[in-house]
Design a protein around this motif. Structure first.
Motif, PDB file in Angstrom:
ATOM      1  N   LEU A   1       0.831  -1.202   0.000  1.00  0.00           N
ATOM      2  CA  LEU A   1       0.000   0.000   0.000  1.00  0.00           C
ATOM      3  C   LEU A   1       0.866   1.253   0.000  1.00  0.00           C
ATOM      4  CD1 LEU A   1      -2.891   1.197   0.210  1.00  0.00           C
ATOM      5  CD2 LEU A   1      -2.592   1.162   2.703  1.00  0.00           C
ATOM      6  N   ALA A   2       1.921   1.277   0.821  1.00  0.00           N
ATOM      7  CA  ALA A   2       2.821   2.429   0.865  1.00  0.00           C
ATOM      8  C   ALA A   2       3.550   2.602  -0.461  1.00  0.00           C
ATOM      9  CB  ALA A   2       3.814   2.266   2.004  1.00  0.00           C
ATOM     10  N   ALA A   3       3.959   1.487  -1.074  1.00  0.00           N
ATOM     11  CA  ALA A   3       4.670   1.551  -2.352  1.00  0.00           C
ATOM     12  C   ALA A   3       3.775   2.089  -3.467  1.00  0.00           C
ATOM     13  CB  ALA A   3       5.203   0.170  -2.719  1.00  0.00           C
ATOM     14  N   ALA A   4       2.458   1.878  -3.343  1.00  0.00           N
ATOM     15  CA  ALA A   4       1.510   2.363  -4.351  1.00  0.00           C
ATOM     16  C   ALA A   4       1.130   3.817  -4.134  1.00  0.00           C
ATOM     17  CB  ALA A   4       0.255   1.493  -4.342  1.00  0.00           C
ATOM     18  N   GLY A   5       1.711   4.446  -3.115  1.00  0.00           N
ATOM     19  CA  GLY A   5       1.404   5.845  -2.832  1.00  0.00           C
ATOM     20  C   GLY A   5       0.442   6.029  -1.684  1.00  0.00           C
ATOM     21  N   GLY A   6       0.065   4.939  -1.029  1.00  0.00           N
ATOM     22  CA  GLY A   6      -0.836   5.025   0.106  1.00  0.00           C
ATOM     23  C   GLY A   6      -0.114   5.471   1.362  1.00  0.00           C
ATOM     24  N   PRO A   7      -0.824   5.567   2.469  1.00  0.00           N
ATOM     25  CA  PRO A   7      -0.228   6.079   3.706  1.00  0.00           C
ATOM     26  C   PRO A   7       0.793   5.121   4.304  1.00  0.00           C
ATOM     27  CG  PRO A   7      -2.440   5.266   4.107  1.00  0.00           C
ATOM     28  CD  PRO A   7      -2.253   5.256   2.629  1.00  0.00           C
ATOM     29  N   ARG A   8       1.822   5.689   4.922  1.00  0.00           N
ATOM     30  CA  ARG A   8       2.833   4.912   5.636  1.00  0.00           C
ATOM     31  C   ARG A   8       2.638   5.151   7.131  1.00  0.00           C
ATOM     32  NH1 ARG A   8       8.438   5.028   6.950  1.00  0.00           N
ATOM     33  NH2 ARG A   8       8.569   7.244   6.459  1.00  0.00           N
ATOM     34  N   TRP A   9       1.459   4.745   7.580  1.00  0.00           N
ATOM     35  CA  TRP A   9       1.108   4.915   8.980  1.00  0.00           C
ATOM     36  C   TRP A   9       1.612   3.725   9.786  1.00  0.00           C
ATOM     37  CZ3 TRP A   9      -4.628   5.920   7.385  1.00  0.00           C
ATOM     38  CH2 TRP A   9      -4.731   7.216   6.852  1.00  0.00           C
ATOM     39  N   PRO A  10       1.870   3.908  11.078  1.00  0.00           N
ATOM     40  CA  PRO A  10       2.338   2.784  11.890  1.00  0.00           C
ATOM     41  C   PRO A  10       1.285   1.686  12.008  1.00  0.00           C
ATOM     42  CG  PRO A  10       1.869   4.694  13.258  1.00  0.00           C
ATOM     43  CD  PRO A  10       1.809   5.169  11.850  1.00  0.00           C
ATOM     44  N   VAL A  11       1.760   0.451  12.002  1.00  0.00           N
ATOM     45  CA  VAL A  11       0.918  -0.717  12.250  1.00  0.00           C
ATOM     46  C   VAL A  11       1.082  -1.071  13.725  1.00  0.00           C
ATOM     47  CG1 VAL A  11       0.403  -3.097  11.611  1.00  0.00           C
ATOM     48  CG2 VAL A  11       1.296  -1.496   9.879  1.00  0.00           C
ATOM     49  N   LEU A  12       0.005  -0.999  14.475  1.00  0.00           N
ATOM     50  CA  LEU A  12       0.037  -1.291  15.902  1.00  0.00           C
ATOM     51  C   LEU A  12      -0.437  -2.720  16.128  1.00  0.00           C
ATOM     52  CD1 LEU A  12      -1.501   1.970  17.458  1.00  0.00           C
ATOM     53  CD2 LEU A  12       0.868   1.526  16.742  1.00  0.00           C
ATOM     54  N   PHE A  13       0.442  -3.557  16.663  1.00  0.00           N
ATOM     55  CA  PHE A  13       0.080  -4.915  17.027  1.00  0.00           C
ATOM     56  C   PHE A  13      -0.283  -4.935  18.515  1.00  0.00           C
ATOM     57  CE2 PHE A  13       2.449  -5.953  13.164  1.00  0.00           C
ATOM     58  CZ  PHE A  13       1.677  -6.990  12.631  1.00  0.00           C
ATOM     59  N   TRP A  14      -1.576  -5.155  18.811  1.00  0.00           N
ATOM     60  CA  TRP A  14      -2.069  -5.260  20.188  1.00  0.00           C
ATOM     61  C   TRP A  14      -2.077  -6.749  20.519  1.00  0.00           C
ATOM     62  CZ3 TRP A  14      -2.236  -2.626  24.340  1.00  0.00           C
ATOM     63  CH2 TRP A  14      -3.247  -2.683  25.291  1.00  0.00           C
ATOM     64  N   LEU A  15      -1.006  -7.191  21.201  1.00  0.00           N
ATOM     65  CA  LEU A  15      -0.682  -8.610  21.293  1.00  0.00           C
ATOM     66  C   LEU A  15      -1.193  -9.252  22.579  1.00  0.00           C
ATOM     67  CD1 LEU A  15       2.955  -8.234  19.968  1.00  0.00           C
ATOM     68  CD2 LEU A  15       1.083  -9.372  18.755  1.00  0.00           C
ATOM     69  N   HIS A  16      -1.255 -10.568  22.506  1.00  0.00           N
ATOM     70  CA  HIS A  16      -1.759 -11.378  23.605  1.00  0.00           C
ATOM     71  C   HIS A  16      -0.864 -11.279  24.849  1.00  0.00           C
ATOM     72  CE1 HIS A  16      -3.459 -14.805  25.695  1.00  0.00           C
ATOM     73  NE2 HIS A  16      -2.287 -15.397  25.716  1.00  0.00           N
ATOM     74  N   SER A  17       0.453 -11.262  24.664  1.00  0.00           N
ATOM     75  CA  SER A  17       1.352 -11.299  25.819  1.00  0.00           C
ATOM     76  C   SER A  17       2.661 -10.591  25.510  1.00  0.00           C
ATOM     77  CB  SER A  17       1.649 -12.750  26.213  1.00  0.00           C
ATOM     78  OG  SER A  17       2.413 -13.394  25.209  1.00  0.00           O
ATOM     79  N   ALA A  18       3.373 -10.216  26.577  1.00  0.00           N
ATOM     80  CA  ALA A  18       4.673  -9.569  26.425  1.00  0.00           C
ATOM     81  C   ALA A  18       5.684 -10.525  25.800  1.00  0.00           C
ATOM     82  CB  ALA A  18       5.169  -9.083  27.784  1.00  0.00           C
ATOM     83  N   ALA A  19       5.589 -11.806  26.123  1.00  0.00           N
ATOM     84  CA  ALA A  19       6.503 -12.777  25.531  1.00  0.00           C
ATOM     85  C   ALA A  19       6.298 -12.856  24.023  1.00  0.00           C
ATOM     86  CB  ALA A  19       6.286 -14.152  26.165  1.00  0.00           C
ATOM     87  N   ARG A  20       5.061 -12.806  23.592  1.00  0.00           N
ATOM     88  CA  ARG A  20       4.766 -12.844  22.151  1.00  0.00           C
ATOM     89  C   ARG A  20       5.299 -11.579  21.463  1.00  0.00           C
ATOM     90  NH1 ARG A  20       1.722 -15.917  18.657  1.00  0.00           N
ATOM     91  NH2 ARG A  20       0.283 -14.880  17.221  1.00  0.00           N
TER      92      ARG A  20
END
Length: 299
Positions: A209-228
């Protein structure tokens, strides 16, 4: 016969209308989620939600726990509520039986836990903003809107970008505003059941998407655990990232008592922990966040 939409609109508050829009756009919420985001107390929320149920603008169900007991009430849109939202948006009314089909879909959905998790992330942000007036969730889009063709194209973008079906399926998109500084982001909600290689694969679409000219917004991973989260950063270190990636874990949030707005986030390649406001500060290119059409508050 009196117009039921006109009748019920006379007793609905601004907050009620927002709640109905959320149910239309985001599917299902629990009592605690709605109470935290929209009401001054759980007791106040329970009384108002009971009233809205009696008015037949919302419906509710209560799943049983496998080990006994039951979960909190889960709220979905009822037929009259869907008609109210359609009238407010100047859209055709929903088909007869729409709400009954929608309710049945959510009571049987294998994705119910995931959807409630996604909605909980955003209602936690709204609840945080409710008691912190300098902070606002300016935009909240569901997965269905994010996946629409040209969802993240600007009016000035070339036709091919408008026609581009976004090669991403985030669980949500939002813009978090703190003291006027804005953080547009994509959310990936992780239940802990997928292999980490699948999480890595999802980043390919954001890169495209960014390469096509779309936004380069951060991807936030809301994860199950700190170990993951730790193991995911180990995987991220093996590739050349072209989009920002940040992680936080729900077990750490529970332990510290922080909402997703708080100092929980680890931006890959940067020191942490960071708040959502900190993420905006360390990525100045986000000041130009205008990709995608404007939308009203909370839509």
């Amino acid at each position: 016969m009196p117009d039921q939409v006109l009748r019920v609109q006379s007793v609905l508050t601004t907050r009620d209308h927002l709640l109905l829009e959320w149910l239309t756009d985001h599917g299902v919420f629990t009592t605690p989620q709605l109470a935290h985001a929209l009401f001054p107390s759980l007791d106040f929320a329970q009384h108002r939600l009971a009233r809205l149920t009696a008015l037949r603008v919302v419906d509710r169900f209560r799943p049983f726990r496998p080990d006994g007991g039951s979960f909190p009430f889960h709220y979905v849109i009822d037929q009259l509520g869907a008609e109210v939202v359609a009238a407010q948006r100047d859209q055709p009314p929903p088909r007869p039986g729409y709400a009954k089909t929608n309710r049945r879909r959510w009571t049987a959905a294998r994705t119910l836990h995931h959807r409630l998790g996604v909605n909980g992330f955003f209602t936690d942000l709204v609840g945080h903003a409710r008691t912190n007036p300098d902070r606002t969730l300016t935009r909240w889009w569901p997965e269905s809107r994010c996946s629409q063709t040209g969802a993240f194209a600007r009016p000035s973008d070339p036709v091919d970008l408008h026609a581009l079906a976004a090669p991403i399926r985030p669980d949500g998109h939002g813009i978090w505003t703190t003291h006027g500084a804005q953080l547009p982001f994509f959310l990936e909600y992780d239940t802990g059941t997928e292999p980490l290689t699948e999480l890595m694969r999802k980043l390919i679409g954001y890169t495209q998407l960014a390469a096509a000219g779309g936004p380069r917004w951060p991807v936030l991973f809301w994860l199950h655990s700190a170990a993951r989260a730790h193991h995911l950063h180990q995987h991220l270190a093996t590739v050349a990232l072209t989009v920002p990636v940040a992680t936080a874990s729900r077990d750490h949030a529970t332990h510290t008592g922080h909402s997703p707005a708080g100092p929980l986030w680890q931006l890959h390649g940067s020191r942490g922990p960071l708040t959502l406001a900190d993420l905006a500060a360390v990525m100045p290119h986000l000041a130009n966040h205008t990709q995608g059409p404007g939308c009203p508050h909370q839509r």
